[in-house]
Design a protein around this motif. Structure first.
Motif, PDB file in Angstrom:
ATOM      1  N   LEU A  28     -25.439 -16.198 -25.028  1.00 17.64           N
ATOM      2  CA  LEU A  28     -25.432 -15.673 -26.386  1.00 17.64           C
ATOM      3  C   LEU A  28     -26.373 -14.476 -26.432  1.00 17.64           C
ATOM      4  O   LEU A  28     -27.401 -14.465 -25.764  1.00 17.64           O
ATOM      5  CB  LEU A  28     -25.873 -16.759 -27.372  1.00 17.64           C
ATOM      6  CG  LEU A  28     -25.100 -18.075 -27.287  1.00 17.64           C
ATOM      7  CD1 LEU A  28     -25.674 -19.093 -28.256  1.00 17.64           C
ATOM      8  CD2 LEU A  28     -23.625 -17.855 -27.526  1.00 17.64           C
ATOM      9  N   SER A  65     -28.348 -11.340 -28.921  1.00 17.45           N
ATOM     10  CA  SER A  65     -28.767 -10.790 -30.205  1.00 17.45           C
ATOM     11  C   SER A  65     -29.120  -9.320 -30.015  1.00 17.45           C
ATOM     12  O   SER A  65     -30.072  -9.003 -29.302  1.00 17.45           O
ATOM     13  CB  SER A  65     -29.984 -11.545 -30.757  1.00 17.45           C
ATOM     14  OG  SER A  65     -30.466 -10.894 -31.916  1.00 17.45           O
ATOM     15  N   GLU A  78     -16.808 -19.587 -24.352  1.00 13.78           N
ATOM     16  CA  GLU A  78     -16.970 -18.806 -25.575  1.00 13.78           C
ATOM     17  C   GLU A  78     -17.540 -19.688 -26.682  1.00 13.78           C
ATOM     18  O   GLU A  78     -17.100 -20.817 -26.867  1.00 13.78           O
ATOM     19  CB  GLU A  78     -15.629 -18.234 -26.039  1.00 13.78           C
ATOM     20  CG  GLU A  78     -15.763 -17.417 -27.301  1.00 13.78           C
ATOM     21  CD  GLU A  78     -14.429 -16.920 -27.829  1.00 13.78           C
ATOM     22  OE1 GLU A  78     -14.455 -16.167 -28.809  1.00 13.78           O
ATOM     23  OE2 GLU A  78     -13.381 -17.295 -27.280  1.00 13.78           O
ATOM     24  N   ARG A  95     -17.825 -19.584 -30.594  1.00 10.73           N
ATOM     25  CA  ARG A  95     -17.328 -18.835 -31.753  1.00 10.73           C
ATOM     26  C   ARG A  95     -18.325 -18.785 -32.891  1.00 10.73           C
ATOM     27  O   ARG A  95     -18.159 -18.023 -33.829  1.00 10.73           O
ATOM     28  CB  ARG A  95     -16.014 -19.433 -32.218  1.00 10.73           C
ATOM     29  CG  ARG A  95     -14.945 -19.247 -31.174  1.00 10.73           C
ATOM     30  CD  ARG A  95     -13.637 -19.771 -31.615  1.00 10.73           C
ATOM     31  NE  ARG A  95     -12.708 -19.617 -30.499  1.00 10.73           N
ATOM     32  CZ  ARG A  95     -11.455 -19.910 -30.557  1.00 10.73           C
ATOM     33  NH1 ARG A  95     -10.940 -20.379 -31.669  1.00 10.73           N
ATOM     34  NH2 ARG A  95     -10.683 -19.763 -29.508  1.00 10.73           N
ATOM     35  N   ARG A  96     -19.349 -19.614 -32.824  1.00  9.94           N
ATOM     36  CA  ARG A  96     -20.415 -19.621 -33.839  1.00  9.94           C
ATOM     37  C   ARG A  96     -21.755 -19.540 -33.123  1.00  9.94           C
ATOM     38  O   ARG A  96     -22.451 -20.541 -32.996  1.00  9.94           O
ATOM     39  CB  ARG A  96     -20.344 -20.882 -34.674  1.00  9.94           C
ATOM     40  CG  ARG A  96     -19.084 -20.962 -35.492  1.00  9.94           C
ATOM     41  CD  ARG A  96     -19.105 -22.180 -36.363  1.00  9.94           C
ATOM     42  NE  ARG A  96     -17.844 -22.300 -37.046  1.00  9.94           N
ATOM     43  CZ  ARG A  96     -17.420 -23.396 -37.588  1.00  9.94           C
ATOM     44  NH1 ARG A  96     -18.143 -24.490 -37.543  1.00  9.94           N
ATOM     45  NH2 ARG A  96     -16.261 -23.436 -38.197  1.00  9.94           N
ATOM     46  N   PRO A  97     -22.129 -18.363 -32.668  1.00  9.87           N
ATOM     47  CA  PRO A  97     -23.330 -18.237 -31.838  1.00  9.87           C
ATOM     48  C   PRO A  97     -24.651 -18.200 -32.608  1.00  9.87           C
ATOM     49  O   PRO A  97     -25.661 -17.805 -32.052  1.00  9.87           O
ATOM     50  CB  PRO A  97     -23.089 -16.911 -31.114  1.00  9.87           C
ATOM     51  CG  PRO A  97     -22.289 -16.104 -32.077  1.00  9.87           C
ATOM     52  CD  PRO A  97     -21.401 -17.103 -32.783  1.00  9.87           C
ATOM     53  N   TYR A 129     -27.675 -16.172 -32.839  1.00 10.49           N
ATOM     54  CA  TYR A 129     -27.335 -14.961 -32.096  1.00 10.49           C
ATOM     55  C   TYR A 129     -26.110 -14.307 -32.722  1.00 10.49           C
ATOM     56  O   TYR A 129     -25.445 -14.895 -33.573  1.00 10.49           O
ATOM     57  CB  TYR A 129     -27.096 -15.299 -30.622  1.00 10.49           C
ATOM     58  CG  TYR A 129     -28.346 -15.833 -29.949  1.00 10.49           C
ATOM     59  CD1 TYR A 129     -29.239 -14.969 -29.339  1.00 10.49           C
ATOM     60  CD2 TYR A 129     -28.647 -17.184 -29.959  1.00 10.49           C
ATOM     61  CE1 TYR A 129     -30.397 -15.443 -28.743  1.00 10.49           C
ATOM     62  CE2 TYR A 129     -29.801 -17.670 -29.368  1.00 10.49           C
ATOM     63  CZ  TYR A 129     -30.667 -16.796 -28.766  1.00 10.49           C
ATOM     64  OH  TYR A 129     -31.820 -17.271 -28.187  1.00 10.49           O
ATOM     65  N   GLU A 130     -25.810 -13.065 -32.284  1.00 11.10           N
ATOM     66  CA  GLU A 130     -24.702 -12.325 -32.882  1.00 11.10           C
ATOM     67  C   GLU A 130     -23.369 -12.540 -32.188  1.00 11.10           C
ATOM     68  O   GLU A 130     -22.331 -12.560 -32.821  1.00 11.10           O
ATOM     69  CB  GLU A 130     -25.029 -10.829 -32.880  1.00 11.10           C
ATOM     70  CG  GLU A 130     -26.186 -10.483 -33.781  1.00 11.10           C
ATOM     71  CD  GLU A 130     -26.682  -9.066 -33.562  1.00 11.10           C
ATOM     72  OE1 GLU A 130     -26.048  -8.292 -32.831  1.00 11.10           O
ATOM     73  OE2 GLU A 130     -27.730  -8.748 -34.129  1.00 11.10           O
ATOM     74  N   ARG A 131     -23.421 -12.682 -30.864  1.00 14.76           N
ATOM     75  CA  ARG A 131     -22.153 -12.814 -30.154  1.00 14.76           C
ATOM     76  C   ARG A 131     -22.316 -13.587 -28.854  1.00 14.76           C
ATOM     77  O   ARG A 131     -23.418 -13.772 -28.362  1.00 14.76           O
ATOM     78  CB  ARG A 131     -21.524 -11.450 -29.889  1.00 14.76           C
ATOM     79  CG  ARG A 131     -22.343 -10.541 -29.007  1.00 14.76           C
ATOM     80  CD  ARG A 131     -21.717  -9.135 -28.977  1.00 14.76           C
ATOM     81  NE  ARG A 131     -22.647  -8.178 -28.432  1.00 14.76           N
ATOM     82  CZ  ARG A 131     -22.561  -7.665 -27.216  1.00 14.76           C
ATOM     83  NH1 ARG A 131     -21.569  -8.015 -26.417  1.00 14.76           N
ATOM     84  NH2 ARG A 131     -23.441  -6.792 -26.794  1.00 14.76           N
ATOM     85  N   SER A 132     -21.185 -13.991 -28.344  1.00 13.97           N
ATOM     86  CA  SER A 132     -21.103 -14.751 -27.101  1.00 13.97           C
ATOM     87  C   SER A 132     -20.539 -13.823 -26.024  1.00 13.97           C
ATOM     88  O   SER A 132     -19.542 -13.143 -26.256  1.00 13.97           O
ATOM     89  CB  SER A 132     -20.170 -15.943 -27.338  1.00 13.97           C
ATOM     90  OG  SER A 132     -20.061 -16.743 -26.204  1.00 13.97           O
ATOM     91  N   SER A 178     -18.790 -12.960 -22.205  1.00 16.01           N
ATOM     92  CA  SER A 178     -17.667 -13.595 -21.517  1.00 16.01           C
ATOM     93  C   SER A 178     -17.854 -13.722 -20.010  1.00 16.01           C
ATOM     94  O   SER A 178     -17.110 -14.465 -19.368  1.00 16.01           O
ATOM     95  CB  SER A 178     -16.374 -12.828 -21.807  1.00 16.01           C
ATOM     96  OG  SER A 178     -16.496 -11.494 -21.368  1.00 16.01           O
ATOM     97  N   GLN A 210     -19.518  -7.055 -22.783  1.00 12.62           N
ATOM     98  CA  GLN A 210     -19.389  -8.515 -22.820  1.00 12.62           C
ATOM     99  C   GLN A 210     -19.894  -9.182 -21.534  1.00 12.62           C
ATOM    100  O   GLN A 210     -19.630 -10.347 -21.295  1.00 12.62           O
ATOM    101  CB  GLN A 210     -17.926  -8.909 -23.047  1.00 12.62           C
ATOM    102  CG  GLN A 210     -17.448  -8.664 -24.465  1.00 12.62           C
ATOM    103  CD  GLN A 210     -18.210  -9.517 -25.459  1.00 12.62           C
ATOM    104  OE1 GLN A 210     -19.060  -9.011 -26.182  1.00 12.62           O
ATOM    105  NE2 GLN A 210     -17.920 -10.793 -25.504  1.00 12.62           N
TER     106      GLN A 210
END
Length: 181
Positions: A5, A7, A40, A42-44, A47-50, A52, A72
């Motif tokens: 994850l 940020s 993945e 989907r609700r990190p 943090y902002e994103r996951s 890959s 990614q």
């Protein structure tokens, strides 16, 4: 199973996984090059994103390990000795830490991490480590847990915690009814 994850606000990464996943990643760090796909999330949050993928490369010209995010992908590259130190720390954490622990791996803390690296937190996935045993309330017998947490003898389980507000309402209503009549 692993996930990373990220940020963008803090530049912090969280590498989390099961014990087995983290130990397997330690073995990957000991190789010359490689990559692994990530689970993945989907609700990190927080943090902002996951991410890959993790891409790993040994660079004999480097004395430190660089840990940076590009799109990614988490890119880890460094000299053999530094990669082995990172693997040692990761494997030690995965082998000995409690499921709720985490470990910060960053440049000010470890001299084998390159200063341009993103801050890395190593942790266990929140739901990856099963609890040791089901928790029993004083109102639940061990025999009831064999039938599942939500049912007792085919009927929905009603706990004292659920019943207390209902019983309190009935007492208040009957007292109020006694005052009115």
């Amino acid at each position: 199973m692993l996930q990373v994850l990220f940020s963008g606000d803090t530049g912090e990464l969280e590498l989390s996984g099961t014990r087995q996943g983290l130990l397997a990643f330690g073995l990957l760090l000991r190789g010359k090059a490689g990559s692994c796909d990530l689970s993945e999330n989907r609700r990190p949050f927080p943090y902002e994103r996951s991410l890959s993928e993790i891409a790993l490369r040994e660079d004999p010209e480097r004395a430190t390990v660089s840990i940076v995010t590009e799109a990614q992908t988490l890119r880890i590259q460094g000299g053999r000795e530094a990669l082995d130190l990172l693997a040692d720390n990761l494997e030690g954490f995965a082998s000995e830490a409690d499921a709720s622990d985490h470990c910060h791996v960053d440049s000010p803390t470890y001299d084998y991490i390159a200063p341009e690296s993103d801050s890395l937190v190593i942790a266990f996935m929140k739901s990856a480590e099963p609890s040791a045993a089901p928790r029993l309330s004083p109102y639940t017998s061990a025999r009831q847990t064999d039938r599942g947490p939500d049912r007792v003898a085919g009927r929905p389980r009603v706990s004292l915690r659920t019943m207390m507000p209902i019983m309190a309402q009935r007492i208040m209503v009957s007292e109020w009814a006694g005052l009115v009549s």
